[in-house]
Write a protein that holds these residues in place. Sequence first.
Motif, PDB file in Angstrom:
ATOM      1  N   GLY A 120      57.418  49.111 -53.108  1.00  0.00           N
ATOM      2  CA  GLY A 120      57.580  48.261 -54.436  1.00  0.00           C
ATOM      3  C   GLY A 120      57.036  47.228 -54.812  1.00  0.00           C
ATOM      4  N   TYR A 122      59.688  45.921 -59.116  1.00  0.00           N
ATOM      5  CA  TYR A 122      60.842  46.967 -58.569  1.00  0.00           C
ATOM      6  C   TYR A 122      62.713  46.621 -58.222  1.00  0.00           C
ATOM      7  CZ  TYR A 122      62.208  49.887 -53.788  1.00  0.00           C
ATOM      8  OH  TYR A 122      62.897  51.020 -53.005  1.00  0.00           O
ATOM      9  N   MET A 151      58.193  55.557 -57.668  1.00  0.00           N
ATOM     10  CA  MET A 151      57.615  54.781 -57.894  1.00  0.00           C
ATOM     11  C   MET A 151      56.013  55.391 -59.166  1.00  0.00           C
ATOM     12  SD  MET A 151      57.988  52.088 -57.302  1.00  0.00           S
ATOM     13  CE  MET A 151      59.497  51.301 -55.767  1.00  0.00           C
TER      14      MET A 151
END
Length: 233
Positions: A145, A165, A172
């Motif tokens: 994140g 995020y 990701m």
Amino acid sequence: MPHSASVPVTTVTDKGTDRTTSKNGLYLSHAATTSQLFAAPPLTPLTLAGYGERTKSRLLSPQLAEEIRHLVPLRLQLYDTWSLCYSLEQHGVSLTTLYSLSVPPRTTSRPGYVLIVEDKLGGIFGAYLNENPRPTKNGRYYGNGECFLWKSRIINKTPNAAFPYTGINDYMILCEPGFLSVGGGDGKYGLYLDDRFERGISNSCPAFGNEPLSECGIKFDIVGIEVWRISSA
């Protein structure tokens, strides 16, 4: 190439990471989850190391670097030298070369990476990666994140933007020999670059809730690419 910033200084910490999300320059497009407010520590000016004397295409200005710096994890904000790992102009058109040059030294602990792209309209945008870009087996996503997407607005007068995020999924970073991508979900890429560095895609994706990053729209022609490492070595 100017990169304007006109919003007040506000910094917050996201739950689950040690990243500072700063409104000093880069505008946060959606509210980040916060656990506390604090004043950012004073930082020494950044040094950008790695451009060759004859390098004409320099995508990262000191001002833009300082804006991105306020969004990376706190442990990395203290480093005052960023190292150029890969430049399209300096190292040639090769995704394989980008991957190999981005491998961190063994003595480096938990580095971060800033990916920068330029489109044919002069748009500058990219991503922060908490790990080096590299191919993975079986199409496996990685990263956490701390990652985010960003764009520098140079055509209109609105502030530069960062897209942290969202927590919706864990898509990701996904890299393969044929492409590099950041952000995903619902069959869309937040940022996608082909291995020839000719064409790219940037669409709104659930992982970051971003708008398309390129000034050209969802699909764009690539003019320049750089990867910078933030670390102690």
